[in-house]
Scaffold this motif. Structure first.
Motif, PDB file in Angstrom:
ATOM      1  N   CYS A 141      70.020  85.021  93.725  1.00  0.00           N
ATOM      2  CA  CYS A 141      70.873  83.841  93.589  1.00  0.00           C
ATOM      3  C   CYS A 141      70.939  83.103  94.917  1.00  0.00           C
ATOM      4  N   ALA A 142      71.347  81.839  94.847  1.00  0.00           N
ATOM      5  CA  ALA A 142      71.424  80.986  96.026  1.00  0.00           C
ATOM      6  C   ALA A 142      72.879  80.777  96.415  1.00  0.00           C
ATOM      7  N   THR A 143      73.135  80.683  97.725  1.00  0.00           N
ATOM      8  CA  THR A 143      74.493  80.491  98.220  1.00  0.00           C
ATOM      9  C   THR A 143      74.754  79.059  98.655  1.00  0.00           C
ATOM     10  N   THR A 144      73.743  78.198  98.597  1.00  0.00           N
ATOM     11  CA  THR A 144      73.912  76.834  99.091  1.00  0.00           C
ATOM     12  C   THR A 144      73.600  75.769  98.040  1.00  0.00           C
ATOM     13  N   MET A 145      73.340  76.160  96.820  1.00  0.00           N
ATOM     14  CA  MET A 145      73.066  75.212  95.740  1.00  0.00           C
ATOM     15  C   MET A 145      73.362  75.886  94.412  1.00  0.00           C
ATOM     16  N   CYS A 146      73.493  75.094  93.339  1.00  0.00           N
ATOM     17  CA  CYS A 146      73.990  75.649  92.072  1.00  0.00           C
ATOM     18  C   CYS A 146      73.004  75.603  90.912  1.00  0.00           C
ATOM     19  N   ILE A 147      72.044  74.709  90.929  1.00  0.00           N
ATOM     20  CA  ILE A 147      71.244  74.480  89.729  1.00  0.00           C
ATOM     21  C   ILE A 147      70.490  75.737  89.291  1.00  0.00           C
ATOM     22  N   GLY A 148      69.907  76.470  90.246  1.00  0.00           N
ATOM     23  CA  GLY A 148      69.196  77.697  89.881  1.00  0.00           C
ATOM     24  C   GLY A 148      70.134  78.752  89.340  1.00  0.00           C
ATOM     25  N   ASN A 149      71.328  78.873  89.934  1.00  0.00           N
ATOM     26  CA  ASN A 149      72.311  79.850  89.461  1.00  0.00           C
ATOM     27  C   ASN A 149      72.801  79.500  88.057  1.00  0.00           C
ATOM     28  N   MET A 150      72.985  78.211  87.787  1.00  0.00           N
ATOM     29  CA  MET A 150      73.410  77.783  86.451  1.00  0.00           C
ATOM     30  C   MET A 150      72.351  78.112  85.415  1.00  0.00           C
ATOM     31  N   ARG A 151      71.093  77.849  85.750  1.00  0.00           N
ATOM     32  CA  ARG A 151      70.010  78.151  84.813  1.00  0.00           C
ATOM     33  C   ARG A 151      69.912  79.643  84.548  1.00  0.00           C
ATOM     34  N   SER A 152      69.947  80.439  85.626  1.00  0.00           N
ATOM     35  CA  SER A 152      69.819  81.890  85.484  1.00  0.00           C
ATOM     36  C   SER A 152      71.008  82.483  84.744  1.00  0.00           C
ATOM     37  N   GLY A 153      72.197  81.961  85.011  1.00  0.00           N
ATOM     38  CA  GLY A 153      73.382  82.452  84.319  1.00  0.00           C
ATOM     39  C   GLY A 153      73.335  82.176  82.834  1.00  0.00           C
ATOM     40  N   THR A 154      72.900  80.979  82.467  1.00  0.00           N
ATOM     41  CA  THR A 154      72.811  80.626  81.046  1.00  0.00           C
ATOM     42  C   THR A 154      71.715  81.428  80.357  1.00  0.00           C
ATOM     43  N   GLU A 155      70.604  81.634  81.048  1.00  0.00           N
ATOM     44  CA  GLU A 155      69.521  82.455  80.506  1.00  0.00           C
ATOM     45  C   GLU A 155      70.003  83.877  80.237  1.00  0.00           C
ATOM     46  N   ALA A 156      70.743  84.445  81.194  1.00  0.00           N
ATOM     47  CA  ALA A 156      71.263  85.803  81.028  1.00  0.00           C
ATOM     48  C   ALA A 156      72.290  85.870  79.905  1.00  0.00           C
ATOM     49  N   LEU A 157      73.116  84.824  79.785  1.00  0.00           N
ATOM     50  CA  LEU A 157      74.119  84.805  78.715  1.00  0.00           C
ATOM     51  C   LEU A 157      73.445  84.779  77.352  1.00  0.00           C
ATOM     52  N   CYS A 158      72.383  83.990  77.232  1.00  0.00           N
ATOM     53  CA  CYS A 158      71.630  83.946  75.975  1.00  0.00           C
ATOM     54  C   CYS A 158      71.018  85.305  75.668  1.00  0.00           C
ATOM     55  N   ALA A 159      70.465  85.948  76.701  1.00  0.00           N
ATOM     56  CA  ALA A 159      69.866  87.277  76.511  1.00  0.00           C
ATOM     57  C   ALA A 159      70.924  88.290  76.082  1.00  0.00           C
ATOM     58  N   TYR A 160      72.136  88.168  76.600  1.00  0.00           N
ATOM     59  CA  TYR A 160      73.210  89.099  76.224  1.00  0.00           C
ATOM     60  C   TYR A 160      73.529  88.993  74.738  1.00  0.00           C
ATOM     61  N   PHE A 161      73.604  87.763  74.212  1.00  0.00           N
ATOM     62  CA  PHE A 161      73.940  87.593  72.803  1.00  0.00           C
ATOM     63  C   PHE A 161      72.844  88.133  71.884  1.00  0.00           C
ATOM     64  N   HIS A 162      71.631  88.263  72.433  1.00  0.00           N
ATOM     65  CA  HIS A 162      70.549  88.870  71.661  1.00  0.00           C
ATOM     66  C   HIS A 162      70.558  90.385  71.760  1.00  0.00           C
ATOM     67  N   THR A 163      70.900  90.903  72.929  1.00  0.00           N
ATOM     68  CA  THR A 163      70.771  92.347  73.177  1.00  0.00           C
ATOM     69  C   THR A 163      72.104  93.094  73.203  1.00  0.00           C
ATOM     70  N   ARG A 164      73.199  92.373  73.475  1.00  0.00           N
ATOM     71  CA  ARG A 164      74.529  92.981  73.655  1.00  0.00           C
ATOM     72  C   ARG A 164      74.534  93.986  74.808  1.00  0.00           C
TER      73      ARG A 164
END
Length: 226
Positions: A141-164
């Motif tokens: 993750c990055a400490t000086t910008m947000c766009i990559g963290n937002m993308r990765s967080g949403t990707e992980a959230l989607c993966a969670y709903f598939h895998t629990r």
């Protein structure tokens, strides 16, 4: 059984402090140094292109110089890593933080007439930070910008709903938590800048100094291998 001390350079507490500092720096540079972003170089590229298209070439330089400084900061941090990675008493990332603290401290001393120089120093320092601190507790993750963290967080959230998988959910929440911390740092930076002006960036220097000191601490030894 082999034991290896775990370096605090990838600890979550360090990530928290650095993210607060990252948001603080962006708010300071935008509100106090001529609406230039210290970290968000995408915004600077947009404003650079806009000024060039409008024929405002002098204003364009306000955004071009920080962009070039950002590239130089990444380059220097890579050199520091190669030259200092074998140091025993001081982690190479601490040397990067020391550079960053000095540059931000100098930026805070400069008058408004030297905003371009101040922004160059801040962009250089922020580039060193984003290049050197890329992962915390195994999560990139990055400490000086947000766009990559937002993308990765949403990707992980989607993966969670598939895998629990709760570990994936924890990863998603970590990313969104980092984004909120960045916003918190930016909010505090904006309010502080309105009250204290150019010297406000020294508060960020304080956060970076805390980060520097944190890295002298080692986590409890981590077991690996059998």
């Amino acid at each position: 059984m082999i034991r290896k001390p775990k370096q605090m350079s990838e600890s979550m507490i360090l990530g928290v402090v650095l993210t607060l500092a990252g948001g603080f720096q962006d708010a300071y540079s935008y509100n106090c140094r001529g609406q230039v972003f210290a970290n968000a170089q995408t915004g600077n590229i947009v404003l650079l292109g806009q000024n060039i298209a409008s024929g405002n070439f002098q204003n364009a330089l306000h955004y071009l110089f920080p962009l070039l400084a950002f590239l130089a900061g990444v380059y220097l941090s890579e050199w520091v890593r190669e030259l200092c990675k074998s140091f025993q008493k001081l982690h190479w990332r601490q040397i990067v933080l020391a550079f960053e603290i000095v540059m931000l401290a100098i930026a805070g001393l400069l008058p408004q007439s030297l905003n371009v120089v101040s922004n160059v120093l801040m962009s250089f320092a922020c580039a060193m930070q984003v290049d050197s601190f890329r992962k915390f507790r195994g999560i990139p993750c990055a400490t000086t910008m947000c766009i990559g963290n937002m993308r990765s967080g949403t990707e992980a959230l989607c993966a969670y709903f598939h895998t629990r998988d709760k570990e994936i959910l924890h990863k998603a929440l970590t990313y969104f938590g980092v984004v909120l911390l960045f916003a918190l740092g930016a909010g505090v930076g904006s309010i502080a800048t309105l009250h204290w002006g150019a010297g406000t960036i020294w508060l960020s220097c304080g956060l970076l100094t805390v980060s520097f000191l944190i890295m002298f601490v080692h986590d409890e030894e981590q077991k690996f291998g059998e």
